[in-house]
Design an enzyme around this catalytic site. Sequence first.
Site, mmCIF file in Angstrom:
data_model
loop_
_atom_site.group_PDB
_atom_site.id
_atom_site.type_symbol
_atom_site.label_atom_id
_atom_site.label_comp_id
_atom_site.label_asym_id
_atom_site.label_seq_id
_atom_site.Cartn_x
_atom_site.Cartn_y
_atom_site.Cartn_z
ATOM 1 C CG MET A 62 -1.932 -1.151 1.203
ATOM 2 S SD MET A 62 -2.922 -1.239 -0.296
ATOM 3 C CE MET A 62 -4.082 0.093 -0.021
ATOM 4 C CB SER B 145 -8.334 -2.538 6.182
ATOM 5 O OG SER B 145 -7.001 -2.789 5.971
ATOM 6 C CD GLU C 93 -14.333 2.988 3.362
ATOM 7 O OE1 GLU C 93 -15.494 2.579 3.364
ATOM 8 O OE2 GLU C 93 -13.410 2.407 3.961
ATOM 9 C CG ASN D 285 -3.922 -4.007 -3.028
ATOM 10 O OD1 ASN D 285 -3.213 -3.432 -3.847
ATOM 11 N ND2 ASN D 285 -3.648 -5.212 -2.569
ATOM 12 C CG ASP E 8 9.496 0.099 5.625
ATOM 13 O OD1 ASP E 8 8.496 -0.124 4.921
ATOM 14 O OD2 ASP E 8 9.862 -0.672 6.553
ATOM 15 C CB VAL F 280 3.277 0.495 9.663
ATOM 16 C CG1 VAL F 280 4.126 1.727 9.368
ATOM 17 C CG2 VAL F 280 2.385 0.750 10.874
ATOM 18 C CB VAL F 281 2.178 -4.460 10.220
ATOM 19 C CG1 VAL F 281 3.157 -5.111 9.269
ATOM 20 C CG2 VAL F 281 2.889 -3.848 11.415
ATOM 21 C CG HIS G 3 -9.653 2.009 3.954
ATOM 22 N ND1 HIS G 3 -10.823 1.295 3.838
ATOM 23 C CD2 HIS G 3 -8.643 1.113 3.772
ATOM 24 C CE1 HIS G 3 -10.526 0.028 3.599
ATOM 25 N NE2 HIS G 3 -9.220 -0.100 3.551
ATOM 26 C CG ASN H 157 -13.131 -3.670 4.173
ATOM 27 O OD1 ASN H 157 -13.310 -4.129 3.041
ATOM 28 N ND2 ASN H 157 -11.952 -3.230 4.576
HETATM 29 P P1 NAD Z 1 2.869 -4.595 4.012
HETATM 30 O O1 NAD Z 1 3.159 -5.647 4.990
HETATM 31 O O2 NAD Z 1 3.047 -4.838 2.567
HETATM 32 O O3 NAD Z 1 3.730 -3.295 4.366
HETATM 33 C C1 NAD Z 1 3.910 -2.794 5.648
HETATM 34 C C2 NAD Z 1 5.231 -2.052 5.669
HETATM 35 O O4 NAD Z 1 5.319 -1.321 6.883
HETATM 36 C C3 NAD Z 1 6.464 -2.976 5.625
HETATM 37 O O5 NAD Z 1 7.325 -2.548 4.605
HETATM 38 C C4 NAD Z 1 7.112 -2.774 6.991
HETATM 39 O O6 NAD Z 1 8.538 -2.861 6.932
HETATM 40 C C5 NAD Z 1 6.659 -1.377 7.310
HETATM 41 N N1 NAD Z 1 6.732 -1.037 8.732
HETATM 42 C C6 NAD Z 1 6.438 -1.814 9.790
HETATM 43 N N2 NAD Z 1 6.644 -1.084 10.928
HETATM 44 C C7 NAD Z 1 7.032 0.151 10.555
HETATM 45 C C8 NAD Z 1 7.393 1.328 11.252
HETATM 46 N N3 NAD Z 1 7.414 1.353 12.576
HETATM 47 N N4 NAD Z 1 7.744 2.428 10.542
HETATM 48 C C9 NAD Z 1 7.752 2.392 9.212
HETATM 49 N N5 NAD Z 1 7.433 1.298 8.493
HETATM 50 C C10 NAD Z 1 7.076 0.197 9.154
HETATM 51 O O7 NAD Z 1 1.375 -4.136 4.323
HETATM 52 P P2 NAD Z 1 0.309 -3.482 3.354
HETATM 53 O O8 NAD Z 1 -0.475 -4.546 2.677
HETATM 54 O O9 NAD Z 1 0.949 -2.427 2.528
HETATM 55 O O10 NAD Z 1 -0.664 -2.819 4.415
HETATM 56 C C11 NAD Z 1 -0.324 -1.629 5.108
HETATM 57 C C12 NAD Z 1 -1.575 -1.067 5.749
HETATM 58 O O11 NAD Z 1 -2.554 -0.821 4.752
HETATM 59 C C13 NAD Z 1 -2.243 -1.996 6.738
HETATM 60 O O12 NAD Z 1 -2.775 -1.226 7.794
HETATM 61 C C14 NAD Z 1 -3.353 -2.647 5.943
HETATM 62 O O13 NAD Z 1 -4.436 -3.075 6.728
HETATM 63 C C15 NAD Z 1 -3.772 -1.475 5.087
HETATM 64 N N6 NAD Z 1 -4.457 -1.849 3.844
HETATM 65 C C16 NAD Z 1 -4.022 -2.898 3.112
HETATM 66 C C17 NAD Z 1 -4.691 -3.249 1.951
HETATM 67 C C18 NAD Z 1 -4.210 -4.410 1.118
HETATM 68 O O14 NAD Z 1 -5.010 -4.904 0.290
HETATM 69 N N7 NAD Z 1 -2.967 -4.829 1.246
HETATM 70 C C19 NAD Z 1 -5.798 -2.501 1.540
HETATM 71 C C20 NAD Z 1 -6.195 -1.408 2.297
HETATM 72 C C21 NAD Z 1 -5.512 -1.085 3.453
#
Ligand code: NAD
Length: 716
Positions: free
Chosen positions: A324, A429, A462, A453, A343, A400-401, A450, A500
């Site tokens: 994201m 999310s 959102e 993807n 990151d 982030v996560v 929000h 969602n």
């Molecule tokens: P991802 O795991 O691909 O990426 C998360 C990144 O955050 C990683 O690169 C990690 O190294 C980094 N990270 C962790 N702790 C950190 C910190 N303290 N400082 C900076 N970076 C840090 O996850 P994603 O799929 O990109 O999801 C990220 C967020 O987006 C989540 O909250 C997820 O719920 C939300 N989201 C995801 C989707 C999807 O379809 N993947 C859709 C909408 C929202």
Amino acid sequence: MIYQGTAIQVSKRPSGIARLVFDLPGSVVNVFNNLMLQELSDAIAAVAASDARGLICVSAKSSFLVGADIKEFTEKFKLSEQVLLDWAARTNEIFNAVEDLAIPTVTAINGMALGGGLEMCLSTDFRVASDTAVLGFPEVNLGICPGFGGTVRAPRLMSALSAIEWVRTGKQVGAYQALSEGAVDAVVAPDMLDDAAEDMIEQVLRGELDLQDRRAQKTGPLPMTADEIKQVFTEGLARTDKAAGSHYPAAVTAVDAMWQAADQSRAGALLLENKAFVTLARGEVAGNLVQLFLSEQFLKSRAKKLSAGAHPVKRAAVMGAGIMGGGIAYQSALRGTPILMKDIAQQGLDLGLSEANKLLAKQLERGRMDQAKVDKVLGSITPTLSYDGFEQVDIIVEAVVENPRVKQIVLAEVEQCVPQSTVLTSNTSTISISLLASALKRPENFCGMHFFNPVPLMPLVEVIKGEKTSAQAIATTVAYAQSLGKSPIVVNDCPGFLVNRILFPYFGAFCQLLRDGADFRVIDQVMERFGWPMGPAYLLDVVGIDTASHCMKVMADGFPDRMQYDFRTAIDHLYEAGSFGQKNGKGFYQYQSSAGGRPAKVFDEAILAFLKPLQVTQDAAVEINEDAIRERMMIALCLEAVRCLEDGIVSSAAEVDMGLLLGLGYPRFRGGALRFIDNMGVAEFCAMADKYADLGALYHPTAGLRAMAASGKSFY
Ligand code: NAD
């Protein structure tokens, strides 16, 4: 002055040529509303009674005329068939009167001439366009066909195949292409338009352009043999996607009408057009698409209001460079807002950059961008492991996560490194925005943002309001979302937010169907036939089974009465077996890498045995035919949409339905979940839901919905 109306004036020039000006008051564009049509009729009668030598039609706006007034459609399309047919016939008499004037007529097309606007142009003898003009018949996008003679005049002026393509696709065409296809007779620089139009009238009067020939061409049958007609229309129809045509009947109906009208002269051909127009206009699809058009306008005006007073965003930052974060950085840089991408791990930054690089490589490959632009976009993304530069950032998107503790720590940390005015947002999310805000010193500067993807493709964002979020933070976030080319919808905080929250009951209904013995492939087929781009099993694989399993727990905690399941769901079953869907190649389906880059979906028999233990319903009375599948899935989804509106998550039916369209790919031709209930009838929908009452609270209509049913109210 020959005629003075509110929206149309006709004056006579010293040359003796009349000049009809379209200028609808209080509107930035000219549209054919009831007033404009009535005045056109009166103005043409006045011209006919005058001693003008010719007539030029022009617009006082920056575009010519963009079509019929869509706001009037909702009421008009509810008229009875005969009343609507009479209206279409009367309207056509106005355009026939333009065509039948005794004097030569020319339209000067200064900008957009679309739909009814183009049909106006076609009713005059000749057309001269400015080189900035754009022409087209966008009616199919609203589920209708041209209704002011466009399907009759276009094939007689252009080649039949060109006209079919214009009507069938709704495409917009530039002036020079319109000239080469015969839709206009000349193209000139904008400042030459008036002189060129007058000159064309003089050419007719001098006998250098043959008026009678032109009129015979426009009002007679197509000058083609029966075989030629058959060949060209067969080809036109063959180009129309048959599968899409079953959901969007306008293109096929329009081409069919043009075909039947090919050997007819004007009167007969117009009758056929009227019939096609009225059939389409009174159909459910046109009603849905017209409502969507109005909802889109509503959303834009709402976003404009909500973004008033936004802080300008000159620099942004995204925390977390994952799937994201990488997508958000790409989109921001692409749209001109430089962005820091932070990151904690170099590996993360590499992933985020490779995500952006992949997207840019695709643009380069498709010729949509050159290397200089690619370099510029990449140069606007600054990967970093530190907070250097954050003192200049106007908005932060945390991505982030998905873990509340981690997010709270990250947000509290970054809050210390940015100016007081910086707006903080989270791309969570599922996690409550008010909960995340509790870790902040300035919760008023924080809201949810929000994205969906893949970020570059999905139009919805959102914007989630926490308990303490200020109007200013919302304004800045809405404006930033718009600057990214997205459609923001502001929603109140609740588990799953808007999209969602509505999607997960649908997945719940899917899991219940599997429990009751349905085959997931059949469910996918049924819902794809309904119009969804992918069925629920495939969608779960794409979303990620791990993500879905996590979301489902959040939803169960938030809404235990209806989203806590007392059986083992297929989602948990797959998740616990390490099958995460497309991302690791195995879910309901298996995925193999393919040449095109998109993983190829394949079915493996073994999954049926794997899912078999989940089928606990032995009751043969539970019949799962196609109707039951569709009804159960849609009831769960639609009822949650109703609850979102009743709970004030958004404030209008339009926002609920647009959220589903933009965020989930809900089929456009169906108009949305609340529109689905309206189309069926609220009382009928409740009766349908009551058949499944034993399945649980997910299928129980709310008291509010029952009250609507009793009082005969609808959402739109
Ligand atoms: P991802 O795991 O691909 O990426 C998360 C990144 O955050 C990683 O690169 C990690 O190294 C980094 N990270 C962790 N702790 C950190 C910190 N303290 N400082 C900076 N970076 C840090 O996850 P994603 O799929 O990109 O999801 C990220 C967020 O987006 C989540 O909250 C997820 O719920 C939300 N989201 C995801 C989707 C999807 O379809 N993947 C859709 C909408 C929202």
